[in-house]
Design a protein around this motif. Sequence first.
Motif, PDB file in Angstrom:
ATOM      1  N   MET A 204       0.828  -1.198   0.000  1.00 50.18           N
ATOM      2  CA  MET A 204       0.000   0.000   0.000  1.00 50.18           C
ATOM      3  C   MET A 204       0.863   1.249   0.000  1.00 50.18           C
ATOM      4  O   MET A 204       0.567   2.225  -0.672  1.00 50.18           O
ATOM      5  CB  MET A 204      -0.917   0.008   1.219  1.00 50.18           C
ATOM      6  N   VAL A 205       1.936   1.177   0.787  1.00 55.35           N
ATOM      7  CA  VAL A 205       2.851   2.320   0.834  1.00 55.35           C
ATOM      8  C   VAL A 205       3.455   2.544  -0.549  1.00 55.35           C
ATOM      9  O   VAL A 205       3.497   3.664  -1.057  1.00 55.35           O
ATOM     10  CB  VAL A 205       3.960   2.082   1.877  1.00 55.35           C
ATOM     11  N   ALA A 206       3.909   1.454  -1.172  1.00 50.73           N
ATOM     12  CA  ALA A 206       4.558   1.571  -2.470  1.00 50.73           C
ATOM     13  C   ALA A 206       3.605   2.146  -3.514  1.00 50.73           C
ATOM     14  O   ALA A 206       4.008   2.914  -4.387  1.00 50.73           O
ATOM     15  CB  ALA A 206       5.072   0.208  -2.901  1.00 50.73           C
ATOM     16  N   LYS A 207       2.313   1.750  -3.431  1.00 52.00           N
ATOM     17  CA  LYS A 207       1.350   2.198  -4.431  1.00 52.00           C
ATOM     18  C   LYS A 207       0.860   3.632  -4.184  1.00 52.00           C
ATOM     19  O   LYS A 207       0.433   4.306  -5.107  1.00 52.00           O
ATOM     20  CB  LYS A 207       0.144   1.245  -4.430  1.00 52.00           C
ATOM     21  N   SER A 208       0.920   4.035  -2.936  1.00 55.34           N
ATOM     22  CA  SER A 208       0.289   5.302  -2.568  1.00 55.34           C
ATOM     23  C   SER A 208       0.819   6.485  -3.364  1.00 55.34           C
ATOM     24  O   SER A 208       2.008   6.599  -3.646  1.00 55.34           O
ATOM     25  CB  SER A 208       0.514   5.568  -1.086  1.00 55.34           C
ATOM     26  N   GLU A 209      -0.094   7.372  -3.735  1.00 51.17           N
ATOM     27  CA  GLU A 209       0.325   8.570  -4.458  1.00 51.17           C
ATOM     28  C   GLU A 209       0.518   9.747  -3.516  1.00 51.17           C
ATOM     29  O   GLU A 209       1.113  10.753  -3.886  1.00 51.17           O
ATOM     30  CB  GLU A 209      -0.730   8.928  -5.506  1.00 51.17           C
ATOM     31  N   SER A 210      -0.013   9.619  -2.294  1.00 53.54           N
ATOM     32  CA  SER A 210       0.058  10.776  -1.404  1.00 53.54           C
ATOM     33  C   SER A 210       1.391  10.871  -0.668  1.00 53.54           C
ATOM     34  O   SER A 210       1.671  11.846  -0.011  1.00 53.54           O
ATOM     35  CB  SER A 210      -1.084  10.723  -0.397  1.00 53.54           C
ATOM     36  N   LEU A 211       2.216   9.823  -0.802  1.00 46.79           N
ATOM     37  CA  LEU A 211       3.508   9.879  -0.125  1.00 46.79           C
ATOM     38  C   LEU A 211       4.603  10.264  -1.112  1.00 46.79           C
ATOM     39  O   LEU A 211       4.616   9.803  -2.246  1.00 46.79           O
ATOM     40  CB  LEU A 211       3.835   8.513   0.483  1.00 46.79           C
ATOM     41  N   THR A 212       5.531  11.074  -0.649  1.00 48.56           N
ATOM     42  CA  THR A 212       6.635  11.453  -1.527  1.00 48.56           C
ATOM     43  C   THR A 212       7.669  10.339  -1.560  1.00 48.56           C
ATOM     44  O   THR A 212       7.686   9.465  -0.705  1.00 48.56           O
ATOM     45  CB  THR A 212       7.328  12.728  -1.012  1.00 48.56           C
ATOM     46  N   MET A 213       8.545  10.407  -2.558  1.00 49.56           N
ATOM     47  CA  MET A 213       9.650   9.453  -2.687  1.00 49.56           C
ATOM     48  C   MET A 213      10.421   9.349  -1.374  1.00 49.56           C
ATOM     49  O   MET A 213      10.733   8.268  -0.892  1.00 49.56           O
ATOM     50  CB  MET A 213      10.632   9.974  -3.755  1.00 49.56           C
ATOM     51  N   HIS A 214      10.681  10.517  -0.836  1.00 48.89           N
ATOM     52  CA  HIS A 214      11.488  10.608   0.375  1.00 48.89           C
ATOM     53  C   HIS A 214      10.859   9.811   1.515  1.00 48.89           C
ATOM     54  O   HIS A 214      11.529   9.048   2.203  1.00 48.89           O
ATOM     55  CB  HIS A 214      11.594  12.079   0.767  1.00 48.89           C
TER      56      HIS A 214
END
Lengths: 425, 198
Positions: B171-181
């Motif tokens: 879920m983390v990997a797919k999420s768009e709301s999280l930045t690369m960092h």
Amino acid sequence: MPLFFRYAFDIVPAEENFRNKSPVLHLFNCLGLESWCVKHVYMYCYSELMDKYFAKPKRKALKPSSVNCERITKLLNLTLLINPELTSLWNKRREMVLKSFLEKTKELQFTKLVLSRKPKCNDAFSYRRWILEAMFKGESLQSNVINSLITEELLICELASDKSPNNYHSWNHRMWLVNKLKSVKNFDLHFLYIKEYEFSERWTSKHVSDYSCFHYRQFCIKNIFSINPDQWQTFENTVNCNLRKSFVKILSDNFPNDVTIQASKDDLLTYSEENLVNLLLCYTNKNCSCAVEHVQVCRKLEVLFHELVLNIELLRFYKFHETMWYHRRFIVHEVMSIMYDHFGVARQNGVLVKNNCGVCSMDELRQKQAKIVRYDSNRIYSCVLFNILKNIETKFIEERQRDDDNYACRHEKYLRFVEGLNNVM
Amino acid sequence: MVKLYAILVLYKGVNSGTLLKSAYDLQSFSFFQRSSVQEFMMFVSKTMVERTQQASRQSFKEGEYMLHVYVRADNLAGVLISDHEYPNRVAHTLITKILDEFTAAVPASSWPTANETTVDFPILPQHLTRYQNPKEADALTKIQSELDETKIILHDTIKAVLERGEKLDDMVAKSESLTMHSKLFYKTARKTNSCCNF
């Protein structure tokens, strides 16, 4: 200064150097190093140090000198910031301090930076102790210098304890500092005792399962026992609580029913220390003629019962925390030992034995550690203080058990089998 | 340690949750991690609100943190992030109180379309500082315990509410709301936690 602006170092996760930028970040007094370069930098610094400046079996190492000390310092700084658990490198720093290539105050700043990232680093703490020891010993310091050193040290301990719970090293360091100050001149130790007592009270009430800070709390309580009688008023003002009043309250709430003395709370408040102690402990059967220090005994009991009240409040509010139950064991144990002390006995290997008076050595000719007959021990356990304590404990254990707190049952077992109260509870 | 890290107010839409207001206390985190931690708290809160039924309360243990979620029948949701020592009962009472205040301050009609910048509800940071001491909220608890009979469901881990085969990592990997960092930060945090980190 808000925490935001404190000096700190950290490694910032960054997988690759895709921007071709410097990996060193500097923001608001905080120093950061991007993680992709850590491996390379560390390998270089570490092997450079080890190859050139540390002795190997077949080869002599370069000694730190005014020519190369700047370079060694740089290498040491980086290696230790990344990996502070390298005792040999800390020892190299010690060597350089002794030769005056490094400055002591700067060293204190550097360790602070290390601790900002690794608050549990024992090497850094012990290096600080070494530096401080040298500073305290070396020159006779002005009292304002001492005070600022202490403030700084306490602050660092506080930050480290806050960052990592159950931080044995930071609390141990704090304890070392307080003990160390006993031998430092120009310094009011009793005032520090009071301040630390107050601090630990605040801290324990917010960190209810941090066993290391409870251990420090116990250390503070014991220190309070030794403050000058004339500073008692300052102490009471600082903790902002009328200890006698709360002591009397808990006593009068838990008086045993069958006692012939009927003293109300208001009556008790008018009692002198001597009368109060006589009421609680009846008489003493010490074998020597040393005077009983009524005021001292009374104050110790006030402090311990204050602690007991705090402990009850915390256990009711936060529930099910083992640490607070262990702290309760300490309190009960201390009260019991004051009582045993008063009657001139001690518990050794589970049995009560006669204890020699520590002040005079009148009893030395008699048989040592004579066993106590049942009659005597009955008299000890029938004193008012013990019955009050027993009432408090049984009531509280029952109350907690109704709340499904398993530790309550263990506390009861502790009282029965470790404190040896199985026959009297 | 008894500590509150964040209070968030969200709206549970049909498919996803939207953030209406939030406040954080991230002083105990290292300076460079704070923005990632904040993003992460936002992400997890949103996810958990989406996975909580209406009119129910849940508390999750995740590592050294506790996540308390309450979604009301009218889809307004509150999340409180604390550590383990913060009493559960107090946490939930606090959420109820905050949501009540929010309802009084912001009209319900605007919830579905509002976001953090349009909502005027500046009191959260104050609450966050004040209720660092749970005893402040104790008086509230006493009244509340009689009023509120909604049961708090306690989960040992966030995994309990994920669907079968679903993983937090994915879920983390797919999420768009999280930045690369932040994704990287999550990955490294996983790694350091997995071996014994002294």
